[in-house]
Write a protein that holds these residues in place. Structure first.
Motif, PDB file in Angstrom:
ATOM      1  N   LEU A  27       0.821  -1.209   0.000  1.00 41.90           N
ATOM      2  CA  LEU A  27       0.000   0.000   0.000  1.00 41.90           C
ATOM      3  C   LEU A  27       0.860   1.265   0.000  1.00 41.90           C
ATOM      4  CD1 LEU A  27      -2.819  -1.089   2.469  1.00 41.90           C
ATOM      5  CD2 LEU A  27      -2.958  -0.876  -0.029  1.00 41.90           C
ATOM      6  N   THR A  28       1.963   1.231   0.720  1.00 41.14           N
ATOM      7  CA  THR A  28       2.881   2.374   0.729  1.00 41.14           C
ATOM      8  C   THR A  28       3.472   2.594  -0.650  1.00 41.14           C
ATOM      9  OG1 THR A  28       3.418   1.991   3.051  1.00 41.14           O
ATOM     10  CG2 THR A  28       4.978   3.305   1.782  1.00 41.14           C
ATOM     11  N   LEU A  29       3.889   1.513  -1.311  1.00 40.56           N
ATOM     12  CA  LEU A  29       4.431   1.634  -2.666  1.00 40.56           C
ATOM     13  C   LEU A  29       3.375   2.123  -3.640  1.00 40.56           C
ATOM     14  CD1 LEU A  29       6.794  -1.408  -3.190  1.00 40.56           C
ATOM     15  CD2 LEU A  29       7.383   0.980  -2.963  1.00 40.56           C
ATOM     16  N   ALA A  30       2.150   1.658  -3.491  1.00 42.12           N
ATOM     17  CA  ALA A  30       1.073   2.097  -4.372  1.00 42.12           C
ATOM     18  C   ALA A  30       0.869   3.606  -4.246  1.00 42.12           C
ATOM     19  CB  ALA A  30      -0.215   1.346  -4.054  1.00 42.12           C
ATOM     20  N   THR A  31       0.932   4.120  -3.037  1.00 46.88           N
ATOM     21  CA  THR A  31       0.800   5.562  -2.824  1.00 46.88           C
ATOM     22  C   THR A  31       1.958   6.316  -3.468  1.00 46.88           C
ATOM     23  OG1 THR A  31      -0.358   5.170  -0.744  1.00 46.88           O
ATOM     24  CG2 THR A  31       0.607   7.351  -1.054  1.00 46.88           C
ATOM     25  N   LEU A  46      13.159   8.695 -12.994  1.00 46.24           N
ATOM     26  CA  LEU A  46      13.096   7.469 -13.785  1.00 46.24           C
ATOM     27  C   LEU A  46      13.793   6.308 -13.076  1.00 46.24           C
ATOM     28  CD1 LEU A  46      13.616   8.906 -17.373  1.00 46.24           C
ATOM     29  CD2 LEU A  46      11.481   8.178 -16.291  1.00 46.24           C
ATOM     30  N   ALA A  47      14.902   6.593 -12.402  1.00 52.90           N
ATOM     31  CA  ALA A  47      15.597   5.556 -11.630  1.00 52.90           C
ATOM     32  C   ALA A  47      14.724   5.072 -10.473  1.00 52.90           C
ATOM     33  CB  ALA A  47      16.928   6.084 -11.114  1.00 52.90           C
ATOM     34  N   GLN A  48      14.023   6.007  -9.846  1.00 53.36           N
ATOM     35  CA  GLN A  48      13.137   5.631  -8.742  1.00 53.36           C
ATOM     36  C   GLN A  48      11.964   4.790  -9.238  1.00 53.36           C
ATOM     37  OE1 GLN A  48      12.097   8.661  -5.829  1.00 53.36           O
ATOM     38  NE2 GLN A  48      13.833   9.889  -6.523  1.00 53.36           N
ATOM     39  N   ASN A  51      13.127   1.325  -9.768  1.00 54.28           N
ATOM     40  CA  ASN A  51      13.287   0.728  -8.453  1.00 54.28           C
ATOM     41  C   ASN A  51      11.938   0.292  -7.884  1.00 54.28           C
ATOM     42  OD1 ASN A  51      13.450   0.901  -5.407  1.00 54.28           O
ATOM     43  ND2 ASN A  51      15.614   1.085  -5.929  1.00 54.28           N
ATOM     44  N   LEU A  52      10.920   1.148  -8.022  1.00 55.90           N
ATOM     45  CA  LEU A  52       9.592   0.821  -7.507  1.00 55.90           C
ATOM     46  C   LEU A  52       8.984  -0.379  -8.235  1.00 55.90           C
ATOM     47  CD1 LEU A  52       8.089   4.387  -7.042  1.00 55.90           C
ATOM     48  CD2 LEU A  52       8.614   2.740  -5.239  1.00 55.90           C
ATOM     49  N   ARG A  53       9.217  -0.443  -9.551  1.00 56.25           N
ATOM     50  CA  ARG A  53       8.695  -1.571 -10.325  1.00 56.25           C
ATOM     51  C   ARG A  53       9.291  -2.890  -9.807  1.00 56.25           C
ATOM     52  NH1 ARG A  53       6.136  -1.241 -15.023  1.00 56.25           N
ATOM     53  NH2 ARG A  53       6.920   0.850 -15.443  1.00 56.25           N
ATOM     54  N   LEU A  54      10.578  -2.897  -9.541  1.00 53.13           N
ATOM     55  CA  LEU A  54      11.237  -4.094  -9.016  1.00 53.13           C
ATOM     56  C   LEU A  54      10.702  -4.450  -7.628  1.00 53.13           C
ATOM     57  CD1 LEU A  54      13.369  -6.303  -9.249  1.00 53.13           C
ATOM     58  CD2 LEU A  54      15.065  -4.647  -8.455  1.00 53.13           C
ATOM     59  N   ARG A  55      10.517  -3.441  -6.803  1.00 50.43           N
ATOM     60  CA  ARG A  55      10.005  -3.684  -5.450  1.00 50.43           C
ATOM     61  C   ARG A  55       8.597  -4.256  -5.477  1.00 50.43           C
ATOM     62  NH1 ARG A  55      10.670   1.623  -2.177  1.00 50.43           N
ATOM     63  NH2 ARG A  55       9.757   0.326  -0.549  1.00 50.43           N
ATOM     64  N   ILE A  56       7.760  -3.771  -6.388  1.00 48.05           N
ATOM     65  CA  ILE A  56       6.394  -4.286  -6.507  1.00 48.05           C
ATOM     66  C   ILE A  56       6.429  -5.775  -6.876  1.00 48.05           C
ATOM     67  CG2 ILE A  56       4.350  -4.231  -8.029  1.00 48.05           C
ATOM     68  CD1 ILE A  56       4.171  -2.130  -5.925  1.00 48.05           C
ATOM     69  N   GLN A  57       7.319  -6.139  -7.798  1.00 42.65           N
ATOM     70  CA  GLN A  57       7.437  -7.543  -8.192  1.00 42.65           C
ATOM     71  C   GLN A  57       7.893  -8.410  -7.011  1.00 42.65           C
ATOM     72  OE1 GLN A  57       6.344  -8.872 -11.066  1.00 42.65           O
ATOM     73  NE2 GLN A  57       5.603  -6.800 -11.399  1.00 42.65           N
ATOM     74  N   GLU A 115      18.076   1.432  -1.335  1.00 39.72           N
ATOM     75  CA  GLU A 115      18.610   2.001  -2.572  1.00 39.72           C
ATOM     76  C   GLU A 115      17.703   3.121  -3.086  1.00 39.72           C
ATOM     77  OE1 GLU A 115      19.224   0.311  -7.031  1.00 39.72           O
ATOM     78  OE2 GLU A 115      19.884  -1.009  -5.415  1.00 39.72           O
ATOM     79  N   ALA A 116      16.396   2.930  -2.965  1.00 43.90           N
ATOM     80  CA  ALA A 116      15.445   3.970  -3.392  1.00 43.90           C
ATOM     81  C   ALA A 116      15.620   5.231  -2.558  1.00 43.90           C
ATOM     82  CB  ALA A 116      14.018   3.450  -3.271  1.00 43.90           C
TER      83      ALA A 116
END
Length: 134
Positions: A27-31, A46-48, A51-57, A115-116
């Protein structure tokens, strides 16, 4: 080794709390992702996003493995209850392996999360340094 019905049942509170923590991370990542759609795009952003895409996976894998562990725990209890002791033992072992995988994914996600934060701090530093030059 013979386990009784209570052994797998001891994992229930731990797995439930773990899944709650994973849901909170999601939920935090979704926000964060929704807030990114309002920001200006630069290399740091763009780097962030990458990073978020990888974390969601990773969180998806963590949740699937956690639910799988919970499911296998229940099946193990059912097998033990139905007096299939050896089957129950093996299923419980699979439950523990699934839980270990989930925890490993959690560690990887935490490292990527750090890293983010580094990306974000780098962006703040660049903004601060460029404002000093003006």
């Amino acid at each position: 080794m013979k386990i009784d019905l209570a052994t797998p049942a001891m994992l229930f509170p731990a797995i439930s709390l773990l899944l709650l923590a994973y849901t909170n991370r999601f939920l935090t990542l979704a926000t964060l992702i929704r807030n990114f759609s309002k920001e200006e795009r630069d290399d740091n952003t763009l780097a962030q996003i990458k990073n978020l895409r990888l974390r969601i996976q990773l969180i998806k894998r963590m949740q699937i493995a956690g639910v799988g562990s919970f499911f296998l725990c229940v099946v193990s209890m059912l097998a033990i209850y139905l007096t299939y002791q050896q089957v129950g033992n093996w299923i419980f072992a699979l439950s523990l392996v699934s839980l270990l995988y989930s925890l490993w994914m959690s560690v990887k996600e935490i490292l990527i999360s750090v890293e983010a934060l580094d990306f974000h701090l780098d962006g703040m530093k660049e903004q601060h340094d460029s404002s000093k030059l003006k």
